[in-house]
Write a protein that holds these residues in place. Sequence first.
Motif, PDB file in Angstrom:
ATOM      1  N   ASP A   1      28.422  34.540  49.730  1.00  0.00           N
ATOM      2  CA  ASP A   1      28.624  35.956  50.032  1.00  0.00           C
ATOM      3  C   ASP A   1      29.358  36.698  48.918  1.00  0.00           C
ATOM      4  N   ASP A   2      29.954  35.957  47.990  1.00  0.00           N
ATOM      5  CA  ASP A   2      30.691  36.560  46.875  1.00  0.00           C
ATOM      6  C   ASP A   2      29.835  36.739  45.626  1.00  0.00           C
ATOM      7  N   LEU A   3      28.539  36.501  45.741  1.00  0.00           N
ATOM      8  CA  LEU A   3      27.659  36.518  44.572  1.00  0.00           C
ATOM      9  C   LEU A   3      27.800  37.791  43.744  1.00  0.00           C
ATOM     10  N   ASP A   4      27.673  38.954  44.347  1.00  0.00           N
ATOM     11  CA  ASP A   4      27.690  40.206  43.586  1.00  0.00           C
ATOM     12  C   ASP A   4      29.031  40.425  42.894  1.00  0.00           C
ATOM     13  N   ALA A   5      30.115  40.167  43.596  1.00  0.00           N
ATOM     14  CA  ALA A   5      31.447  40.340  43.006  1.00  0.00           C
ATOM     15  C   ALA A   5      31.672  39.332  41.884  1.00  0.00           C
ATOM     16  N   TYR A   6      31.246  38.089  42.103  1.00  0.00           N
ATOM     17  CA  TYR A   6      31.396  37.061  41.076  1.00  0.00           C
ATOM     18  C   TYR A   6      30.612  37.439  39.827  1.00  0.00           C
ATOM     19  N   ARG A   7      29.350  37.806  40.000  1.00  0.00           N
ATOM     20  CA  ARG A   7      28.508  38.143  38.845  1.00  0.00           C
ATOM     21  C   ARG A   7      29.095  39.333  38.088  1.00  0.00           C
ATOM     22  N   ALA A   8      29.566  40.341  38.796  1.00  0.00           N
ATOM     23  CA  ALA A   8      30.129  41.526  38.141  1.00  0.00           C
ATOM     24  C   ALA A   8      31.377  41.183  37.331  1.00  0.00           C
ATOM     25  N   LEU A   9      32.272  40.373  37.892  1.00  0.00           N
ATOM     26  CA  LEU A   9      33.495  40.024  37.176  1.00  0.00           C
ATOM     27  C   LEU A   9      33.186  39.107  35.993  1.00  0.00           C
TER      28      LEU A   9
ATOM     29  N   LEU B   1      30.392  38.989  34.237  1.00  0.00           N
ATOM     30  CA  LEU B   1      29.790  39.803  33.183  1.00  0.00           C
ATOM     31  C   LEU B   1      30.839  40.674  32.500  1.00  0.00           C
ATOM     32  N   ASP B   2      31.805  41.168  33.255  1.00  0.00           N
ATOM     33  CA  ASP B   2      32.891  41.942  32.668  1.00  0.00           C
ATOM     34  C   ASP B   2      33.627  41.080  31.636  1.00  0.00           C
ATOM     35  N   GLY B   3      33.937  39.853  32.005  1.00  0.00           N
ATOM     36  CA  GLY B   3      34.615  38.947  31.087  1.00  0.00           C
ATOM     37  C   GLY B   3      33.781  38.643  29.864  1.00  0.00           C
ATOM     38  N   LEU B   4      32.501  38.406  30.049  1.00  0.00           N
ATOM     39  CA  LEU B   4      31.610  38.124  28.923  1.00  0.00           C
ATOM     40  C   LEU B   4      31.578  39.281  27.937  1.00  0.00           C
ATOM     41  N   ARG B   5      31.654  40.499  28.442  1.00  0.00           N
ATOM     42  CA  ARG B   5      31.625  41.678  27.569  1.00  0.00           C
ATOM     43  C   ARG B   5      32.957  41.899  26.864  1.00  0.00           C
ATOM     44  N   ARG B   6      34.059  41.646  27.573  1.00  0.00           N
ATOM     45  CA  ARG B   6      35.387  41.901  26.999  1.00  0.00           C
ATOM     46  C   ARG B   6      35.846  40.797  26.043  1.00  0.00           C
ATOM     47  N   VAL B   7      35.624  39.546  26.418  1.00  0.00           N
ATOM     48  CA  VAL B   7      36.102  38.413  25.613  1.00  0.00           C
ATOM     49  C   VAL B   7      35.001  37.349  25.509  1.00  0.00           C
TER      50      VAL B   7
ATOM     51  N   GLU C   1      34.230  35.282  23.346  1.00  0.00           N
ATOM     52  CA  GLU C   1      34.639  33.992  22.779  1.00  0.00           C
ATOM     53  C   GLU C   1      35.277  33.073  23.815  1.00  0.00           C
ATOM     54  N   ALA C   2      35.607  33.603  24.981  1.00  0.00           N
ATOM     55  CA  ALA C   2      36.251  32.794  26.025  1.00  0.00           C
ATOM     56  C   ALA C   2      35.236  32.107  26.946  1.00  0.00           C
ATOM     57  N   PHE C   3      33.972  32.364  26.724  1.00  0.00           N
ATOM     58  CA  PHE C   3      32.935  31.840  27.612  1.00  0.00           C
ATOM     59  C   PHE C   3      31.913  31.043  26.816  1.00  0.00           C
ATOM     60  N   LEU C   4      31.329  30.049  27.462  1.00  0.00           N
ATOM     61  CA  LEU C   4      30.301  29.241  26.821  1.00  0.00           C
ATOM     62  C   LEU C   4      28.972  29.998  26.732  1.00  0.00           C
ATOM     63  N   LEU C   5      28.566  30.612  27.826  1.00  0.00           N
ATOM     64  CA  LEU C   5      27.294  31.330  27.841  1.00  0.00           C
ATOM     65  C   LEU C   5      27.450  32.720  27.234  1.00  0.00           C
ATOM     66  N   THR C   6      26.347  33.222  26.703  1.00  0.00           N
ATOM     67  CA  THR C   6      26.316  34.612  26.245  1.00  0.00           C
ATOM     68  C   THR C   6      25.978  35.506  27.434  1.00  0.00           C
ATOM     69  N   GLU C   7      26.160  36.789  27.252  1.00  0.00           N
ATOM     70  CA  GLU C   7      25.803  37.736  28.311  1.00  0.00           C
ATOM     71  C   GLU C   7      24.311  37.642  28.636  1.00  0.00           C
ATOM     72  N   VAL C   8      23.483  37.525  27.628  1.00  0.00           N
ATOM     73  CA  VAL C   8      22.040  37.421  27.845  1.00  0.00           C
ATOM     74  C   VAL C   8      21.712  36.179  28.674  1.00  0.00           C
ATOM     75  N   GLU C   9      22.355  35.053  28.347  1.00  0.00           N
ATOM     76  CA  GLU C   9      22.117  33.823  29.115  1.00  0.00           C
ATOM     77  C   GLU C   9      22.596  33.976  30.552  1.00  0.00           C
TER      78      GLU C   9
ATOM     79  N   LEU D   1      38.097  30.518  33.064  1.00  0.00           N
ATOM     80  CA  LEU D   1      39.161  31.194  33.802  1.00  0.00           C
ATOM     81  C   LEU D   1      39.228  32.596  33.230  1.00  0.00           C
ATOM     82  N   TYR D   2      39.093  33.583  34.094  1.00  0.00           N
ATOM     83  CA  TYR D   2      39.126  34.982  33.631  1.00  0.00           C
ATOM     84  C   TYR D   2      39.873  35.833  34.642  1.00  0.00           C
ATOM     85  N   VAL D   3      40.751  36.674  34.117  1.00  0.00           N
ATOM     86  CA  VAL D   3      41.483  37.639  34.930  1.00  0.00           C
ATOM     87  C   VAL D   3      41.213  39.019  34.349  1.00  0.00           C
TER      88      VAL D   3
END
Length: 164
Positions: A8-16, A18-24, A26-34, A84-86
Motif C-alpha cells: 500500500d506504500d508503493l506510490d509514496a515509496y516510489r516518489a521518495l 525518485l526524489d533521492g535519486l534526483r537529489r543525490v 551518487e548515493a544510489f546504485l540504480l539510475t533514475e532511468v533504471e 538509506l535516504y532521508v
Amino acid sequence: MIRPLGPDDLDAYRALWLDGLRRVPEAFLLTEVEALGLSDATLIAKLAAGQFWGGFSEDVLVALIAMHQGGPERMRHMADIGPLYVHPSAQGLGYAKRLLQAVEQTARDRGLLQLELCVDATNSRAIELYRAAGFVEFGKRPRSVIVNGAARDDLLMIKMLDAT
C-alpha cells in the motif's frame, strides 16, 4: 513513526526514492532511468517481502531504508543495508538513526549474524552515522560506481550482531 513498508506504500515509496535519486544520485546504485523502468509489480513484490522500512512525519513518508537478506543458504546469516535516504525537510530529526535501529532489531529477530553496507567514501555525514551505530570499515571498493562519468569509491562497513 517508523514502520515496515508494504504494498500500500508503493506510490509514496516510489516518489521518495525518485526524489533521492534526483537529489543525490551518487548515493544510489540504480539510475533514475533504471528506477523508472521497474514495474509496479516488481516493487510491490519487494515491499511485500518486508525489505523496506519508512519514517513518517504525520502521514507523509520522509525517510526510507532497505535490508536485503542473503539469498543462497551460505549467505542467509547476513543482510545488506541500503539505500538509506532521508528527505532534506526531515534531516537532523533522527529518522536515519531510528531506521537503522529498526532494521537491526529485525535482523536480530531473524537470527542474522551481521549487517553490511556500502557508502560513498566522500559521504562523511553518512559514515559518521554508521560508525555511531556500531558499523566498522572493513574495506574500500575503488570505482564502485561511475556517476556522470566520474568514478566513485565506496567504503565497505559491517556490524557484527553476535559480538559482545
